[in-house]
Design a protein around this motif. Structure first.
Motif, PDB file in Angstrom:
ATOM      1  N   SER A 396      73.142   2.844 139.549  1.00 21.25           N
ATOM      2  CA  SER A 396      74.238   2.520 138.637  1.00 21.25           C
ATOM      3  C   SER A 396      75.599   2.941 139.177  1.00 21.25           C
ATOM      4  O   SER A 396      76.561   3.032 138.416  1.00 21.25           O
ATOM      5  CB  SER A 396      74.008   3.212 137.280  1.00 21.25           C
ATOM      6  N   CYS A 397      75.687   3.207 140.484  1.00 21.38           N
ATOM      7  CA  CYS A 397      76.978   3.633 141.044  1.00 21.38           C
ATOM      8  C   CYS A 397      78.004   2.504 140.890  1.00 21.38           C
ATOM      9  O   CYS A 397      77.665   1.324 140.795  1.00 21.38           O
ATOM     10  CB  CYS A 397      76.834   4.048 142.497  1.00 21.38           C
ATOM     11  N   ARG A 398      79.266   2.894 140.871  1.00 25.31           N
ATOM     12  CA  ARG A 398      80.328   1.897 140.699  1.00 25.31           C
ATOM     13  C   ARG A 398      80.343   0.903 141.856  1.00 25.31           C
ATOM     14  O   ARG A 398      80.731  -0.262 141.696  1.00 25.31           O
ATOM     15  CB  ARG A 398      81.670   2.610 140.582  1.00 25.31           C
ATOM     16  N   HIS A 399      79.919   1.342 143.035  1.00 24.18           N
ATOM     17  CA  HIS A 399      79.866   0.477 144.206  1.00 24.18           C
ATOM     18  C   HIS A 399      78.914  -0.694 143.953  1.00 24.18           C
ATOM     19  O   HIS A 399      79.279  -1.869 144.114  1.00 24.18           O
ATOM     20  CB  HIS A 399      79.407   1.317 145.396  1.00 24.18           C
ATOM     21  N   CYS A 400      77.678  -0.380 143.538  1.00 28.07           N
ATOM     22  CA  CYS A 400      76.684  -1.437 143.271  1.00 28.07           C
ATOM     23  C   CYS A 400      77.110  -2.311 142.101  1.00 28.07           C
ATOM     24  O   CYS A 400      76.930  -3.536 142.128  1.00 28.07           O
ATOM     25  CB  CYS A 400      75.318  -0.807 142.992  1.00 28.07           C
ATOM     26  N   ARG A 401      77.670  -1.695 141.064  1.00 26.59           N
ATOM     27  CA  ARG A 401      78.065  -2.474 139.901  1.00 26.59           C
ATOM     28  C   ARG A 401      79.189  -3.443 140.255  1.00 26.59           C
ATOM     29  O   ARG A 401      79.195  -4.604 139.821  1.00 26.59           O
ATOM     30  CB  ARG A 401      78.501  -1.542 138.762  1.00 26.59           C
ATOM     31  N   SER A 402      80.164  -2.986 141.048  1.00 26.33           N
ATOM     32  CA  SER A 402      81.280  -3.861 141.408  1.00 26.33           C
ATOM     33  C   SER A 402      80.829  -5.016 142.284  1.00 26.33           C
ATOM     34  O   SER A 402      81.281  -6.157 142.123  1.00 26.33           O
ATOM     35  CB  SER A 402      82.361  -3.047 142.135  1.00 26.33           C
ATOM     36  N   LEU A 403      79.916  -4.736 143.227  1.00 22.97           N
ATOM     37  CA  LEU A 403      79.453  -5.777 144.137  1.00 22.97           C
ATOM     38  C   LEU A 403      78.602  -6.822 143.437  1.00 22.97           C
ATOM     39  O   LEU A 403      78.647  -8.010 143.771  1.00 22.97           O
ATOM     40  CB  LEU A 403      78.666  -5.150 145.285  1.00 22.97           C
ATOM     41  N   SER A 404      77.809  -6.367 142.463  1.00 22.83           N
ATOM     42  CA  SER A 404      76.862  -7.293 141.828  1.00 22.83           C
ATOM     43  C   SER A 404      77.401  -7.932 140.559  1.00 22.83           C
ATOM     44  O   SER A 404      76.918  -8.980 140.137  1.00 22.83           O
ATOM     45  CB  SER A 404      75.564  -6.548 141.491  1.00 22.83           C
TER      46      SER A 404
END
Length: 496
Positions: A396-404
């Motif tokens: 649930s990191c912001r990195h994964c959320r932003s990319l997906s």
């Protein structure tokens, strides 16, 4: 275009300009040291944690501490300070006025603190939240400036005596102390929000109990008893709760009373509630699952059970008591199915139920299929993995959320030596999203398929890019503190 400035924006700006609150004073530290247990205090929540001074002090006193604040800037500052001090504190960016009831389970904390924040909160909702979150015997500590000691231009940060009296009136036990020019309220035993009274003593109109699955994960077997009253019938451990007893305590008590095995209530997992009908009465059975216990089972109630024995999960030598079959079917749906017309209400996430089932190595061998295949939406990218999958998990990191653009991404890894690209598009299009980590996507349909760190010997693929994404179950939620509040996190299963 109209720009709307939110309360969170204002606090982010305030913290961005520097710490807006008075630092934690020495007299406050001494007061807390004197009034609170120093070691093993339990679970603590600091509402309006700001830059985290109080939370770090509580952690130093032995409390397992969570800090929540509306400002992301303050939370990031607190996390950095805790990391520098080598102190473990969980910080969450949270609007307690709006989301407090959904963020934590009921009766989750032994201590709740609110330092220099009470004046900014909806106090009726704050009191309701405290009633919801505070465990029996727990303490609320409110530290606040008082209006009489605060300059007129800053009265908005303080409580007046009428507000303090209103706050204290919601508790049966009140102690008021002073820390310099601050009032410190130690509040215990919150009173109910409304008066209530009972009607006549109700007549019995339903059957309610707990059915307990004792699972030996070493031998992959379950404990069942041979009925003394109904020859040829097998049944699981079960019983009824005492008035006011938590169901995990009920399960641990019944296990000891019936078999002599010792179980800690904290090791009892409530999986589901099964509702059916017996005669003209509805029957509700809560399914409790246990795989940690000590001792050897003995028939301690011989008038009910002749003997207890371990049975491998699967076929059984005798029929089961109907609620016992329903309980086993809830815990191990791959091995037990019931024809009973029952309604099943999960008390934990579907992922946790599936993880329980996956503990059967015969039904779900660790190696899984000989090979697994997957690919992108359009089929241009295809891959095959022949090795053992490693650490399926959601992130649930912001990195994964932003990319997906999704609430989280779910990953599983395979050794590169046992992984190959088999589709007409060959390898994916790679792009660096971190200094030493690339993501791979299909250049035709844009599907996010994989991630690869520089120098790594394994590759991570998105779980949903597999042809059979249901075959692997996530066992962990990464960055769960950053998960959206309405998204139920994946429970963590021990690697042991």
């Amino acid at each position: 275009m109209t720009t709307i400035t939110t309360k969170r924006d204002n606090w982010n700006a305030t913290y961005g300009e520097g710490n807006p609150f008075t630092p934690l004073r020495e007299e406050e530290r001494r007061l807390l040291d004197r009034c609170l247990p120093r070691l093993g205090g339990g679970m603590a929540l600091d509402i309006g944690s700001g830059t985290g001074e109080l939370t770090r002090h509580l952690a130093g006193l032995g409390w397992t501490t969570t800090g929540v604040d509306l400002s992301r800037t303050a939370v990031e500052h607190a996390r950095n300070a805790a990391a520098q001090d080598g102190v473990h504190v969980c910080y969450r960016c949270l609007d307690v006025d709006r989301d407090g009831f959904d963020a934590f389970p009921r009766a989750a904390f032994d201590l709740i603190t609110c330092r220099l924040t009470a004046a900014f909160l909806d106090r009726q909702r704050f009191l309701a939240l405290v009633r919801h979150l505070l465990r029996p015997g727990g303490t609320l500590v409110v530290t606040t400036p008082t209006a009489a000691r605060t300059p007129v231009e800053r009265r908005h940060v303080a409580l007046d005596e009428e507000q303090i009296t209103e706050l204290a009136a919601a508790f049966a036990a009140v102690e008021r102390l002073e820390a310099g020019d601050l009032a410190v309220l130690l509040l215990r035993d919150p009173l109910p929000s409304h008066a209530a009274r009972e009607k006549l003593v109700p007549a019995a109109n339903s059957l309610f109990g707990v059915g307990i699955v004792i699972h030996d994960t070493v031998t992959n077997s379950v404990l069942l008893g041979t009925s003394a009253r109904f020859p040829g019938l097998l049944e699981a451990i079960g019983g009824k709760p005492h008035p006011g007893e938590h169901l995990t305590v009920t399960a641990a008590r019944e296990v000891e009373e019936e078999t002599g095995l010792l179980v800690a209530p904290s090791d009892v997992q409530l999986l589901a509630m099964v509702v059916d009908e017996r005669g003209e009465l509805p029957r509700a059975t809560v399914v409790a699952y246990v795989n940690r216990f000590t001792g050897t089972p003995l028939a301690r109630e011989p008038h009910l059970i002749d003997s207890w024995a371990w049975h491998p999960i699967g076929p059984l030598p005798a029929p089961l008591f109907q609620p016992s079959l329903d309980v086993l079917a809830s815990a191990f749906p791959h091995a037990f199915q019931s024809a009973n017309a029952a309604h099943v209400y999960p008390l934990t996430s579907r992922a946790a139920l599936m993880q329980t089932a996956r503990q059967d190595p015969q039904a779900y061998p660790p190696a899984g299929p000989a090979s697994r295949e997957g690919g992108c939406q359009c089929g241009r990218l295809r891959y095959r993995a022949t090795g053992i999958p490693d650490w399926p998990h959601s992130c649930s990191c912001r990195h994964c959320r932003s990319l997906s653009g999704a609430t989280e991404m779910t990953w599983v890894s395979f050794e590169l030596a046992e992984f190959s690209w088999t589709g007409p598009g060959g390898e994916p299009a790679w792009h660096y999203t971190w200094p030493d980590s690339r993501r791979g996507h299909c250049s035709d349909c844009g599907s996010q398929v994989c991630a690869l760190d520089d120098g790594a010997t394994s590759i991570a693929v998105t779980l949903t890019s597999l042809d059979d994404p249901n075959e692997l179950v996530p066992v962990h939620q990464g960055f769960r503190d950053d998960a959206l509040l309405w998204r139920e996190p994946v429970p963590t299963v021990s690697e042991a």
